[in-house]
Design a protein around this motif. Sequence first.
Motif, PDB file in Angstrom:
ATOM      1  N   ARG A 375      -8.489 -41.175  36.292  1.00  0.00           N
ATOM      2  CA  ARG A 375      -9.474 -40.700  37.280  1.00  0.00           C
ATOM      3  C   ARG A 375     -10.513 -39.808  36.604  1.00  0.00           C
ATOM      4  NH1 ARG A 375      -5.250 -40.558  40.930  1.00  0.00           N
ATOM      5  NH2 ARG A 375      -5.640 -41.868  42.766  1.00  0.00           N
ATOM      6  N   ASP A 376      -9.998 -38.914  35.772  1.00  0.00           N
ATOM      7  CA  ASP A 376     -10.876 -37.956  35.113  1.00  0.00           C
ATOM      8  C   ASP A 376     -11.824 -38.675  34.139  1.00  0.00           C
ATOM      9  OD1 ASP A 376     -11.641 -35.239  34.403  1.00  0.00           O
ATOM     10  OD2 ASP A 376     -10.765 -35.748  32.445  1.00  0.00           O
ATOM     11  N   ALA A 377     -11.269 -39.582  33.345  1.00  0.00           N
ATOM     12  CA  ALA A 377     -12.098 -40.283  32.354  1.00  0.00           C
ATOM     13  C   ALA A 377     -13.188 -41.081  33.056  1.00  0.00           C
ATOM     14  CB  ALA A 377     -11.225 -41.196  31.505  1.00  0.00           C
ATOM     15  N   GLU A 378     -12.832 -41.753  34.147  1.00  0.00           N
ATOM     16  CA  GLU A 378     -13.817 -42.563  34.879  1.00  0.00           C
ATOM     17  C   GLU A 378     -14.915 -41.660  35.458  1.00  0.00           C
ATOM     18  OE1 GLU A 378     -14.804 -45.466  35.258  1.00  0.00           O
ATOM     19  OE2 GLU A 378     -15.918 -45.458  37.149  1.00  0.00           O
ATOM     20  N   ALA A 379     -14.516 -40.547  36.058  1.00  0.00           N
ATOM     21  CA  ALA A 379     -15.520 -39.662  36.660  1.00  0.00           C
ATOM     22  C   ALA A 379     -16.452 -39.104  35.588  1.00  0.00           C
ATOM     23  CB  ALA A 379     -14.819 -38.523  37.403  1.00  0.00           C
ATOM     24  N   ARG A 380     -15.882 -38.732  34.458  1.00  0.00           N
ATOM     25  CA  ARG A 380     -16.713 -38.168  33.389  1.00  0.00           C
ATOM     26  C   ARG A 380     -17.657 -39.235  32.828  1.00  0.00           C
ATOM     27  NH1 ARG A 380     -12.078 -35.240  29.859  1.00  0.00           N
ATOM     28  NH2 ARG A 380     -13.765 -34.713  28.426  1.00  0.00           N
ATOM     29  N   ALA A 381     -17.151 -40.440  32.628  1.00  0.00           N
ATOM     30  CA  ALA A 381     -17.992 -41.503  32.065  1.00  0.00           C
ATOM     31  C   ALA A 381     -19.098 -41.882  33.051  1.00  0.00           C
ATOM     32  CB  ALA A 381     -17.144 -42.714  31.720  1.00  0.00           C
ATOM     33  N   ALA A 382     -18.765 -41.905  34.346  1.00  0.00           N
ATOM     34  CA  ALA A 382     -19.774 -42.260  35.352  1.00  0.00           C
ATOM     35  C   ALA A 382     -20.898 -41.229  35.351  1.00  0.00           C
ATOM     36  CB  ALA A 382     -19.130 -42.351  36.733  1.00  0.00           C
ATOM     37  N   ALA A 383     -20.513 -39.948  35.316  1.00  0.00           N
ATOM     38  CA  ALA A 383     -21.527 -38.886  35.322  1.00  0.00           C
ATOM     39  C   ALA A 383     -22.351 -38.945  34.041  1.00  0.00           C
ATOM     40  CB  ALA A 383     -20.846 -37.528  35.465  1.00  0.00           C
ATOM     41  N   ALA A 384     -21.688 -39.186  32.916  1.00  0.00           N
ATOM     42  CA  ALA A 384     -22.407 -39.246  31.636  1.00  0.00           C
ATOM     43  C   ALA A 384     -23.380 -40.424  31.625  1.00  0.00           C
ATOM     44  CB  ALA A 384     -21.405 -39.370  30.489  1.00  0.00           C
ATOM     45  N   THR A 385     -22.984 -41.535  32.246  1.00  0.00           N
ATOM     46  CA  THR A 385     -23.860 -42.719  32.277  1.00  0.00           C
ATOM     47  C   THR A 385     -25.091 -42.440  33.119  1.00  0.00           C
ATOM     48  OG1 THR A 385     -21.889 -44.083  32.104  1.00  0.00           O
ATOM     49  CG2 THR A 385     -23.904 -45.210  32.732  1.00  0.00           C
TER      50      THR A 385
END
Length: 598
Positions: A375-385
Motif C-alpha cells: 500500500r505504502d509503495a503504491e501510494a508513494r509511487a503514485a504521488a511521485a509520478t
Amino acid sequence: MTAAIQTLWAELVATTLADAGVVRCVISPGSRSTPLVAALACEPRLELTTLIDERTAGFFALGAARATGMPVALVCTSGTAAAHYLPAIIEASMAGVPLVVLTADRPPELQDCGASQTIDQVKLYGDFVRGASDLGPPSPGELALRAVRRKLVQAITLAAGPDPGPVQIQLPLRKPLEPAAPTSDAERSLASLAARLAGPVRIAPPQLAPDATALAELAAAIAAEPDGVIVAGALPARFAASRAAVLALAARTGYPILAEAGSQLRFGPRPDGAVFVDHFDLIPPGALPLPRLVLQLGAEPVAAAWPGWLGRLADAGTARWVLAGARWHDADSSARGVILGDVAGAIAGLAAAIDGLAVRRDADAHTADAAAAWRDAEARAAAATTAALDGHPRSETAMLRAAIAAVPAGAAIQLGNSLPIRIVDHIAGGGAARSVLTQRGAAGIDGLIASAAGATAAGAPVLLVLGDVSFAHDVGGLLAARAARAPLAILVIDNRGGQIFAGLPIARAHQGAAFERHWLTAPELDPAAVAAALGARATTAVSPAAAATAIAAALASPGVTVIHAPVTASGAHDVRRAALDRFDTQTSLRAAQGASHD
Ligand SMILES: Cc1ncc(C[n+]2csc(CCOP(=O)(O)OP(=O)(O)O)c2C)c(N)n1
Ligand SMILES: [Mg+2]
C-alpha cells in the motif's frame, strides 16, 4: 475435372465457411484464386473485405479475429502473395488467434517447371500453423466433394481450439478459372449433392481444461499463504468476463493486484478495499516487497522492473504459479508450477476450490508488514509520478495519460508495442471499463494500424496508440484503415525514433551518430501529411489537452483520424527516472503537508 466441377468445389468452400460460422473474409486480388473469390462474392452470409497488400490483409484479419474471438478467413493467390501473411500468422500462432488461411495454388502439373507465380506453398508456414491441409485439385466424385466440406470443417475446428490459432488450406486450381455452370448429368448430380450437403455445421473443438488436481493444490497453497500477490500480463479481450472472479479472489485472499493494462483487469470499477498496484514499474527495486506467493496470469509482463524482481523472487524462494493458457510462460525458469489450460477456466476452478477452504487472513507480523509495504509503495509511487508529470508536461507519459482518459466506456484501446504499452501502465487505471487489445504474441511493431482497423469489426470505436517508427512501419495499414467498420483514432506518439532504445545499455555505449542512424531511426515523416495523402482525417495535437479533444471527437465520428502527437524525445524515460528519484522525497513532503493540515 471440368470448370463446372471446380466451380462447385469453390462454392462448397464458400458455403461451408459460412455454415461453420465464419463471418469475415479478407481477400487479396489475384487470378489463381478466381474460382474461390467468385464463389465467396455470391455467399451473402460472408462479409468480404478486399485489401491489396497481403501483409496488411493478414494483420487486418488478425485484428478482427483478436477483437471478436471468431475465426477470420484469408484468401490470396499463388506465389509470394501467400508469403506476406507470415508475420500475422506468427502473431496469431503465438497469441492464440484463430485464422483460416486459404492459399490458391497452381495444380501439380505446373509445379517445378518454371511456371509463372509458382512456388512451393506446401507447409509454407511451418510450425506456425496448427495444421495445413491440401484440398488437391478439384476432381469429380461424391466422396471427393464431401471431403472438401469435411476438410474445411476440420480446419476451422482446429483453428478454433483447443489451442486456437492459424490453419492453412491449399487450393490447387486449374484454368479455366472463371465460374461455369454444370452441363452434363454427372455435373448436375454433383451440384445437387453439394446443395444437399449445405446447412449449419456445429464446430465443437475440445476445451483445454486445466488440471483440477493441480488447481486444488494451488488453491490449498493460496489458502495457507496470506502474503501473496496476483500479477497479470496481457490476456485476450474475452478475459474481461473473468474480471469479477479475479477481484473476488483478491478480496478473499487479501492479495494486491498488479494488473498490466493489457490484462483486461486494469480498467473498470474497483471494489472498496481492493489493492491495485498500478505503479509497479515506478517503485524503486529496493522498495518492491518480496511476497511468498505469486499468482501469475497471462503473457509475460512488460514492466522494465519485472525481470529483476523475478530474479529476486526466485532467490527469496517465492512460490510462483503461472496460469497463462495453452503455452508455457516462465521466462525466468523458476516457476513452482505452470498450469496449462484456459485461464478463465483456471480462475473459475481456483475460485471454486478456494470456496471450500479456510483462507488464512489472520495476518502475522510479516503479513501485516507485507500488506502495508504494498500500500505504502503504491501510494508513494503514485504521488511521485504525479509530481514527475508536472515537471514534464510535454512528455509522452503526459500525452498518454490524457489520451487514455479521453476514451469512453465501451471503446477499445489498442496498445502499440515498444514504449506505449509500457507507459500506459505508468498512468492509467480504474475508471470506465474498456477492453484492451495488445500484440504480445511475438511483440512486433508491425501491422499495428492494419490490425487496429480489423479490430473495428467488433463494432466498438478503437483508439490505437503507437510510436512514430511503428507508424512508419505500417503506413500501408492506412489503406486497410479505409475498411474500418467503426471510428478509428490513431494516436502517433512522435518522440523522434525508437526511443525505447534510449533506455537500453547500447545508448550509453558511445556509438556516436551510429546510435541515431541504426537504432533510433527517426522516420522523418509528417504523419498528418501521410495520413491525408492516404485518405484519412489528420490533425496535429501538440498538447495532451489537444490530443484528448481530438481523440474524443475522432471516436465519436465514423472514419479514420490520425492524430500526430509530437512529444519530447526523452520524456518517457525522464518521467520514470524522476518518479523513481522522487519516491522518497514525496513521502516526506506528504508527511509534512499532512502534519500542517492536521
Ligand atoms: C517487426 C519488428 N521489427 C523490429 C522490432 C524491434 N523494435 C522494437 S521497438 C522498435 C522501435 C519502435 O519505435 P517507435 O514505434 O517509435 O516506439 P518508441 O520506442 O519510440 O516508443 C523496434 C524497431 C520489432 N519489435 N518488431
Ligand atoms: Mg518513437
